[in-house]
Motif scaffolding. Structure first.
Motif, PDB file in Angstrom:
ATOM      1  N   ARG A  29      53.139   9.785  -6.881  1.00  0.00           N
ATOM      2  CA  ARG A  29      53.360   8.379  -6.489  1.00  0.00           C
ATOM      3  C   ARG A  29      52.103   7.538  -6.739  1.00  0.00           C
ATOM      4  O   ARG A  29      52.178   6.421  -7.218  1.00  0.00           O
ATOM      5  N   LEU A  30      50.961   8.150  -6.413  1.00  0.00           N
ATOM      6  CA  LEU A  30      49.693   7.447  -6.623  1.00  0.00           C
ATOM      7  C   LEU A  30      49.460   7.191  -8.112  1.00  0.00           C
ATOM      8  O   LEU A  30      49.041   6.096  -8.510  1.00  0.00           O
ATOM      9  N   VAL A  31      49.749   8.192  -8.922  1.00  0.00           N
ATOM     10  CA  VAL A  31      49.594   8.052 -10.388  1.00  0.00           C
ATOM     11  C   VAL A  31      50.468   6.911 -10.888  1.00  0.00           C
ATOM     12  O   VAL A  31      50.029   6.065 -11.661  1.00  0.00           O
ATOM     13  N   HIS A  32      51.706   6.867 -10.403  1.00  0.00           N
ATOM     14  CA  HIS A  32      52.639   5.827 -10.858  1.00  0.00           C
ATOM     15  C   HIS A  32      52.196   4.450 -10.375  1.00  0.00           C
ATOM     16  O   HIS A  32      52.220   3.491 -11.127  1.00  0.00           O
ATOM     17  N   ARG A  33      51.812   4.406  -9.091  1.00  0.00           N
ATOM     18  CA  ARG A  33      51.468   3.111  -8.495  1.00  0.00           C
ATOM     19  C   ARG A  33      50.274   2.471  -9.203  1.00  0.00           C
ATOM     20  O   ARG A  33      50.258   1.282  -9.462  1.00  0.00           O
ATOM     21  N   MET A  34      49.267   3.291  -9.491  1.00  0.00           N
ATOM     22  CA  MET A  34      48.068   2.709 -10.132  1.00  0.00           C
ATOM     23  C   MET A  34      48.120   2.798 -11.659  1.00  0.00           C
ATOM     24  O   MET A  34      47.198   2.382 -12.336  1.00  0.00           O
ATOM     25  N   GLN A  35      49.208   3.357 -12.161  1.00  0.00           N
ATOM     26  CA  GLN A  35      49.395   3.527 -13.604  1.00  0.00           C
ATOM     27  C   GLN A  35      48.196   4.254 -14.224  1.00  0.00           C
ATOM     28  O   GLN A  35      47.621   3.818 -15.226  1.00  0.00           O
ATOM     29  N   ALA A  36      47.857   5.353 -13.560  1.00  0.00           N
ATOM     30  CA  ALA A  36      46.690   6.139 -13.985  1.00  0.00           C
ATOM     31  C   ALA A  36      46.927   6.759 -15.354  1.00  0.00           C
ATOM     32  O   ALA A  36      48.047   7.152 -15.697  1.00  0.00           O
ATOM     33  N   LYS A  37      45.857   6.783 -16.125  1.00  0.00           N
ATOM     34  CA  LYS A  37      45.918   7.366 -17.470  1.00  0.00           C
ATOM     35  C   LYS A  37      45.014   8.594 -17.578  1.00  0.00           C
ATOM     36  O   LYS A  37      45.162   9.395 -18.481  1.00  0.00           O
ATOM     37  N   ARG A  38      44.042   8.680 -16.661  1.00  0.00           N
ATOM     38  CA  ARG A  38      43.058   9.762 -16.738  1.00  0.00           C
ATOM     39  C   ARG A  38      42.926  10.440 -15.389  1.00  0.00           C
ATOM     40  O   ARG A  38      43.107   9.802 -14.352  1.00  0.00           O
ATOM     41  N   ILE A  39      42.582  11.707 -15.430  1.00  0.00           N
ATOM     42  CA  ILE A  39      42.307  12.412 -14.173  1.00  0.00           C
ATOM     43  C   ILE A  39      41.169  13.404 -14.388  1.00  0.00           C
ATOM     44  O   ILE A  39      41.101  14.076 -15.417  1.00  0.00           O
ATOM     45  N   LEU A  40      40.283  13.431 -13.401  1.00  0.00           N
ATOM     46  CA  LEU A  40      39.219  14.432 -13.379  1.00  0.00           C
ATOM     47  C   LEU A  40      39.565  15.409 -12.264  1.00  0.00           C
ATOM     48  O   LEU A  40      39.766  14.984 -11.120  1.00  0.00           O
ATOM     49  N   VAL A  41      39.674  16.686 -12.583  1.00  0.00           N
ATOM     50  CA  VAL A  41      39.986  17.696 -11.563  1.00  0.00           C
ATOM     51  C   VAL A  41      38.742  18.539 -11.341  1.00  0.00           C
ATOM     52  O   VAL A  41      38.261  19.209 -12.259  1.00  0.00           O
ATOM     53  N   GLU A  42      38.229  18.474 -10.112  1.00  0.00           N
ATOM     54  CA  GLU A  42      36.991  19.188  -9.784  1.00  0.00           C
ATOM     55  C   GLU A  42      37.209  20.072  -8.560  1.00  0.00           C
ATOM     56  O   GLU A  42      37.603  19.552  -7.524  1.00  0.00           O
ATOM     57  N   ASN A  43      37.014  21.232  -8.528  1.00  0.00           N
ATOM     58  CA  ASN A  43      36.569  22.080  -9.589  1.00  0.00           C
ATOM     59  C   ASN A  43      37.651  23.143  -9.722  1.00  0.00           C
ATOM     60  O   ASN A  43      38.047  23.733  -8.724  1.00  0.00           O
ATOM     61  N   ILE A  44      38.088  23.383 -10.922  1.00  0.00           N
ATOM     62  CA  ILE A  44      39.244  24.234 -11.164  1.00  0.00           C
ATOM     63  C   ILE A  44      38.983  25.692 -10.751  1.00  0.00           C
ATOM     64  O   ILE A  44      39.917  26.461 -10.535  1.00  0.00           O
TER      65      ILE A  44
END
Lengths: 123, 259
Positions: free
Chosen positions: B112-127
């Motif tokens: 929902r957050l991705v859709h709401r802010m129309q996110a294009k990038r994500i940093l995932v820390e730490n896999i």
């Protein structure tokens, strides 16, 4: 609480702040959790992990999170076998929370808050 | 004529050239390195640059508190708090188990957050934190595969960081028992410390980039007041990735003359 004590400890406290206090804050752990969710407003996690982040024991955190969810400040969601907590998606509540956290940085307010909590969360 | 995918710029001077113009859309890109070698800086720069280009980004952290990102970013002059206010950035703190389960759900909170802010990038820390979810490498690989696919499903370009535990030297043996995430990632960037003439420098190499050509040389990089900058390739040395490079002439002598 007698009138004099009330005036000393409540004084000219913002009525909205007082309402927030009465509705959501009745323990020191809740104060910690409220500050935690204010500073990390997009946290979605289990009791176990939130307890780790907050540095508090899991049993207490469980009780407090459940109460905050019941009172509408947090959202409690069942994710598979996990129960997770997040700050309610309510801009008005978030503003009130921000006002509470900002106020709690003021030493005068903190004294009142401590008195209030020591008294068992009742004015 | 086949359509050429638009590249996603990392914002790290020199790195986009190594990546033949940038990362590819809807890909999972792994950045691996020892503690403190620059993974988070690279990731923050990627997110910051995206926000400047009008591509909102998310930081999904399993480790650091959001304030640490605000503070670290501010030291490079990147105002993450202002970006949050503008809706160009959100820092989500969670755990791998919760993030995985949330993304699997229809219309979960992260989605929902991705859709709401129309996110294009994500940093995932730490896999690396995924590794606590299962001791079985096959199950772990399946979990990660599903997690990465969920991020791709949302149209995100993902930068994943993973910590290695050896500062210098050959890490392969140390990490042999851990799931090799590089198989699952579309690109694999390795950051290393190297010792040259009694000084520690930083090296970067793009080991893999699925569906694209890339620079195969090992380059130096520096982290300065404006973030990470990739510099020229190391010249006249070999054994860089061992952490202890030798002058090529010295190796030549060792290999051929001293026999």
């Amino acid at each position: 609480m007698n009138e004099l004590t009330f005036r000393v400890y409540i004084g000219d406290m913002d009525p909205e702040l007082l309402t927030f206090l009465k509705r959501y804050v009745d323990s020191f752990t809740k104060v910690d959790l409220l500050r935690f969710f204010h500073n990390n407003p997009h946290t979605i996690d289990t009791v176990e992990n939130i307890a780790h982040y907050a540095g508090r024991d899991q049993e207490t955190v469980q009780r407090e999170l459940t109460q905050l969810a019941t009172r509408g400040l947090l959202e409690e969601t069942q994710l598979g076998q996990m129960v997770v907590y997040a700050l309610a998606d309510n801009s008005q509540l978030r503003k009130q929370l921000a006002a509470f956290v900002a106020a709690s940085n003021d030493p005068q307010f903190r004294i009142r808050l401590i008195y209030y909590l020591v008294k068992g969360g009742h004015f | 004529m086949p359509q050429v995918s638009k590249r996603v710029h990392t914002g790290v001077p020199g790195l986009d050239e190594m990546l033949n113009g940038g990362l590819l859309p809807c890909t999972a890109n792994l950045v691996e390195g020892a503690p403190g070698c620059g993974k988070t800086t690279l990731g923050m720069q990627f997110i910051y640059h995206g926000a400047l280009e009008g591509e909102p980004g998310l930081i999904l952290t399993f480790e650091q508190f959001p304030q640490q990102y605000y503070r670290d970013a501010a030291s490079f002059g990147w105002d993450f708090r202002a970006l949050e206010k503008q809706g160009l950035l959100k820092v989500v703190m969670s755990s791998p188990e919760v993030a995985q389960a949330d993304l699997e759900q229809f219309n979960g909170k992260i989605t929902r957050l991705v859709h709401r802010m129309q996110a294009k990038r994500i940093l995932v820390e730490n896999i690396s934190y995924f590794e606590r979810m299962s001791r079985d490498p096959i199950e772990l690989r399946a979990l990660l595969y599903s997690f990465l696919n969920a991020l791709k499903r949302e149209g995100l370009v993902t930068l994943l960081t993973r910590e290695t535990y050896v500062l210098l030297g050959d890490e392969a043996a140390e990490d042999a028992d851990q799931t090799n995430l590089s198989f699952l990632a579309d690109s694999y960037i390795l950051l290393r410390y190297v010792e040259i003439e009694s000084a520690i420098r930083r090296a970067i190499i793009v080991l893999k980039m699925r569906g694209s050509a890339h620079d195969k040389r090992i380059r130096q990089f520096d982290i300065g007041s404006q973030g990470m900058v990739v510099q020229d390739p190391f010249r006249g040395r070999e054994g860089i990735m061992s952490g202890n490079p030798r002058q090529m002439a010295e190796s030549f002598i060792k290999a051929f003359i001293r026999r």
